[in-house]
Design an enzyme around this catalytic site. Structure first.
Site, PDB file in Angstrom:
ATOM      1  N   SER A  50      42.463  34.461  34.027  1.00  0.00           N
ATOM      2  CA  SER A  50      41.169  33.915  33.650  1.00  0.00           C
ATOM      3  C   SER A  50      40.071  34.854  34.120  1.00  0.00           C
ATOM      4  O   SER A  50      40.169  35.444  35.185  1.00  0.00           O
ATOM      5  CB  SER A  50      41.015  32.532  34.304  1.00  0.00           C
ATOM      6  OG  SER A  50      39.692  32.081  34.211  1.00  0.00           O
ATOM      7  N   THR A  71      37.663  27.263  30.207  1.00  0.00           N
ATOM      8  CA  THR A  71      36.767  26.581  31.142  1.00  0.00           C
ATOM      9  C   THR A  71      35.493  26.192  30.403  1.00  0.00           C
ATOM     10  O   THR A  71      34.902  27.026  29.720  1.00  0.00           O
ATOM     11  CB  THR A  71      36.413  27.512  32.313  1.00  0.00           C
ATOM     12  OG1 THR A  71      37.625  28.050  32.827  1.00  0.00           O
ATOM     13  CG2 THR A  71      35.692  26.754  33.401  1.00  0.00           C
ATOM     14  N   LYS A 118      31.802  25.705  29.744  1.00  0.00           N
ATOM     15  CA  LYS A 118      30.539  26.249  30.244  1.00  0.00           C
ATOM     16  C   LYS A 118      29.402  25.615  29.441  1.00  0.00           C
ATOM     17  O   LYS A 118      29.635  25.184  28.330  1.00  0.00           O
ATOM     18  CB  LYS A 118      30.519  27.778  30.070  1.00  0.00           C
ATOM     19  CG  LYS A 118      31.728  28.507  30.643  1.00  0.00           C
ATOM     20  CD  LYS A 118      31.645  28.673  32.129  1.00  0.00           C
ATOM     21  CE  LYS A 118      32.881  29.415  32.659  1.00  0.00           C
ATOM     22  NZ  LYS A 118      32.936  29.463  34.108  1.00  0.00           N
ATOM     23  N   HIS A 130      45.394  30.247  39.590  1.00  0.00           N
ATOM     24  CA  HIS A 130      44.692  31.442  39.120  1.00  0.00           C
ATOM     25  C   HIS A 130      45.221  32.665  39.856  1.00  0.00           C
ATOM     26  O   HIS A 130      45.397  32.638  41.063  1.00  0.00           O
ATOM     27  CB  HIS A 130      43.185  31.278  39.344  1.00  0.00           C
ATOM     28  CG  HIS A 130      42.592  30.234  38.454  1.00  0.00           C
ATOM     29  ND1 HIS A 130      41.716  30.533  37.445  1.00  0.00           N
ATOM     30  CD2 HIS A 130      42.790  28.904  38.387  1.00  0.00           C
ATOM     31  CE1 HIS A 130      41.395  29.422  36.807  1.00  0.00           C
ATOM     32  NE2 HIS A 130      42.042  28.413  37.367  1.00  0.00           N
ATOM     33  N   ASP A 163      35.132  23.333  35.664  1.00  0.00           N
ATOM     34  CA  ASP A 163      34.893  24.456  36.555  1.00  0.00           C
ATOM     35  C   ASP A 163      35.197  24.031  37.988  1.00  0.00           C
ATOM     36  O   ASP A 163      35.159  22.846  38.310  1.00  0.00           O
ATOM     37  CB  ASP A 163      33.449  24.940  36.427  1.00  0.00           C
ATOM     38  CG  ASP A 163      33.364  26.407  36.761  1.00  0.00           C
ATOM     39  OD1 ASP A 163      33.227  26.710  37.948  1.00  0.00           O
ATOM     40  OD2 ASP A 163      33.474  27.237  35.849  1.00  0.00           O
ATOM     41  N   GLU A 164      35.458  25.011  38.849  1.00  0.00           N
ATOM     42  CA  GLU A 164      35.849  24.658  40.225  1.00  0.00           C
ATOM     43  C   GLU A 164      34.751  23.910  40.972  1.00  0.00           C
ATOM     44  O   GLU A 164      35.029  23.111  41.857  1.00  0.00           O
ATOM     45  CB  GLU A 164      36.275  25.901  41.018  1.00  0.00           C
ATOM     46  CG  GLU A 164      35.195  26.949  41.227  1.00  0.00           C
ATOM     47  CD  GLU A 164      35.073  27.925  40.056  1.00  0.00           C
ATOM     48  OE1 GLU A 164      34.381  28.933  40.232  1.00  0.00           O
ATOM     49  OE2 GLU A 164      35.652  27.661  38.978  1.00  0.00           O
ATOM     50  N   HIS A 176      42.880  25.817  41.535  1.00  0.00           N
ATOM     51  CA  HIS A 176      41.912  26.907  41.483  1.00  0.00           C
ATOM     52  C   HIS A 176      41.785  27.516  42.873  1.00  0.00           C
ATOM     53  O   HIS A 176      41.864  26.805  43.871  1.00  0.00           O
ATOM     54  CB  HIS A 176      40.548  26.396  41.000  1.00  0.00           C
ATOM     55  CG  HIS A 176      39.605  27.516  40.671  1.00  0.00           C
ATOM     56  ND1 HIS A 176      38.929  28.217  41.633  1.00  0.00           N
ATOM     57  CD2 HIS A 176      39.253  28.072  39.490  1.00  0.00           C
ATOM     58  CE1 HIS A 176      38.195  29.158  41.052  1.00  0.00           C
ATOM     59  NE2 HIS A 176      38.377  29.097  39.760  1.00  0.00           N
ATOM     60  N   ARG A 177      41.571  28.840  42.922  1.00  0.00           N
ATOM     61  CA  ARG A 177      41.582  29.521  44.222  1.00  0.00           C
ATOM     62  C   ARG A 177      40.179  29.867  44.726  1.00  0.00           C
ATOM     63  O   ARG A 177      39.994  30.890  45.382  1.00  0.00           O
ATOM     64  CB  ARG A 177      42.448  30.778  44.137  1.00  0.00           C
ATOM     65  CG  ARG A 177      41.991  31.780  43.094  1.00  0.00           C
ATOM     66  CD  ARG A 177      42.866  33.027  43.111  1.00  0.00           C
ATOM     67  NE  ARG A 177      42.361  34.025  42.155  1.00  0.00           N
ATOM     68  CZ  ARG A 177      42.735  35.294  42.147  1.00  0.00           C
ATOM     69  NH1 ARG A 177      43.615  35.729  43.028  1.00  0.00           N
ATOM     70  NH2 ARG A 177      42.242  36.148  41.265  1.00  0.00           N
TER      71      ARG A 177
END
EC number: 4.1.1.39
Length: 455
Positions: free
Chosen positions: A370, A164, A166, A318, A194-195, A285-286
């Site tokens: 992750s 991811t 950052k 995820h 990122d989500e 993504h959760r």
């Protein structure tokens, strides 16, 4: 007497049927019920069955216009939970006719829509669902699934590596693309939005898509491997989400991403259909899952959300890391990892699996590990998750003292070393640290990573 008997009556008279034999076409649910003091468990279980199917709080004359026996949910078994005071598992069977075909949204609205606010219940948690094969067949499921993904990427016999990018908020599109390029160039298979990266003032989605596509093509040309970046298509409206997916397809990139709980199941299923029709992989993504699944006695277990995602559609999801967590957690996590990947899963209460589930060849979903993992975890992750998984090292790549590309190199070397050792028959659980130490002798990047994150 003419008419019907008006008034409030006990639910358990109609909805608690311990002699009921479940049908192959029933949707079965296991609820963890905590009744209020003084409420018998049978009544509580019957209330859940009633309110999530045909029931209402009083007798109504229109009940006479339909066949309740055909349409009602039934609580068919109740067992106390070992070691918990006043907690029960209530098993409820729902006739298939109660649900719209191919709609996770409708399934959840029925089963968990209203009943969680009931006065007679102190708490209620949906632990598991058995989706009958007849209902499963009304869903497309994942756009592509594990095998097709491997064929598209031409990557076999090992887990896939991701990262991811950052800091997740604040980078300009060009700097973001540069970070993507360095990670892919170093040896990762994927990088990830990122989500909460959608389309904010400091980086609009179209700019990000363009620079990430450039990074992907450059890294592919240099490494000779197929690369991808999960372009987050999540948006405020369904039309805008599809617009972003269309643009990703036009750029020729392999994969897009969606936050399926905040975006909603209806949007997610639409996106999954678009992805299958247009050859895009879909990473899920959760975000928001802990709001629903964190409490042990109320809400929904993540395995239910995972099953729902496999129906709605997604190629990756995820699923936690297991590493460094409690031993019991490990079995439970591996239980729903199998529910995501395998075609047939036997009932096994020690792994939290309440029902045998047959997916009738619906494609599988790759679990994504992750969060807080680094090179020293690689042997454990390889052993626990096996080949069919995506291992994502965010800080574990970008936190490398020499930069992103060396961080990616360190992870790839560690992974290849673990896979090779496993294929040679070595025990990753016991010799893991030794395997990483050996590999770091011929990879200065890995040696530096080992030094930074030594336990």
């Amino acid at each position: 007497s003419v008419g019907f008997k008006a008034g409030v009556k006990d639910y358990k008279l109609t909805y608690y049927t311990p002699d009921y034999e479940t049908k192959d076409t029933d949707i079965l649910a296991a609820f963890r019920v905590t009744p209020q003091p003084g409420v018998p468990p049978e009544e509580a279980g019957a209330e859940v069955a009633a309110e999530s199917s045909t029931g209402t709080w009083t007798t109504v004359w229109t009940d006479g216009l339909t066949s309740l026996d055909r349409y009602k949910g039934r609580c068919y078994h109740i067992e106390p939970v070992a070691g918990e005071e006043n907690q029960y598992i209530a098993y409820v069977a729902y006739p298939l006719d109660l649900f719209e075909e191919g709609s996770v949204t409708n399934m959840f609205t029925s089963i968990v829509g209203n009943v969680f606010g009931f006065k007679a219940l102190r708490a209620l948690r949906l632990e598991d669902l058995r989706i009958p094969t007849a209902y499963t067949k009304t869903f497309q499921g994942p756009p592509h699934g594990i095998q097709v993904e491997r064929d598209k990427l031409n990557k076999y016999g090992r887990p896939l590596l991701g990262c991811t990018i950052k800091p997740k908020l604040g980078l300009s599109a060009k700097n973001y693309g540069r970070a993507v390029y360095e990670c892919l160039r170093g040896g990762l298979d994927f990088t990830k939005d990122d989500e909460n990266v959608n389309s904010q003032p400091f980086m609009r989605w179209r700019d990000r898509f363009l620079f990430c596509a450039e990074a992907i093509y450059k890294a592919q040309a240099e490494t000779g491997e197929i690369k991808g970046h999960y372009l987050n298509a999540t948006a405020g409206t369904w039309e805008e989400m599809i617009k972003r997916a269309v643009f990703a397809r036009e750029l020729g990139v392999p994969i897009v991403m969606h936050d399926y709980l905040t975006g909603g199941f209806t949007a997610n299923t639409s996106l999954a259909h678009y992805c299958r029709d247009n050859g895009l992989l879909l990473h899920i993504h959760r975000a928001m899952h802990a709001v629903i699944d964190r409490q042990k006695n109320h809400g929904m277990h993540f395995r239910v959300l995972a099953k729902a995602l496999r129906l709605s559609g997604g190629d990756h999801i995820h699923a936690g890391t297991v590493v460094g967590k409690l031993e019991g957690e490990r079995e439970i996590t591996l239980g729903f990892v199998d529910l995501l990947r395998d075609d047939f899963i036997e009932k096994d209460r020690s792994r939290g699996i309440y029902f045998t589930q047959d997916w009738v060849s619906l494609p599988g979903v790759l679990p994504v590990a992750s969060g807080g993992i680094h090179v020293w975890h690689m042997p454990a992750l390889t052993e626990i998750f096996g080949d069919d998984s995506v291992l994502q090292f965010g800080g574990g790549t970008l936190g490398h003292p020499w930069g992103n590309a060396p961080g990616a190199v360190a992870n790839r070397v560690a992974l290849e070393a673990c896979v090779q050792a496993r294929n040679e028959g070595r025990d990753l659980a016991r010799e893991g640290n030794e395997i990483i130490r050996e590999a770091s002798k011929w990879s200065p990047e890995l040696a530096a990573a080992c030094e930074v994150w030594k336990e």
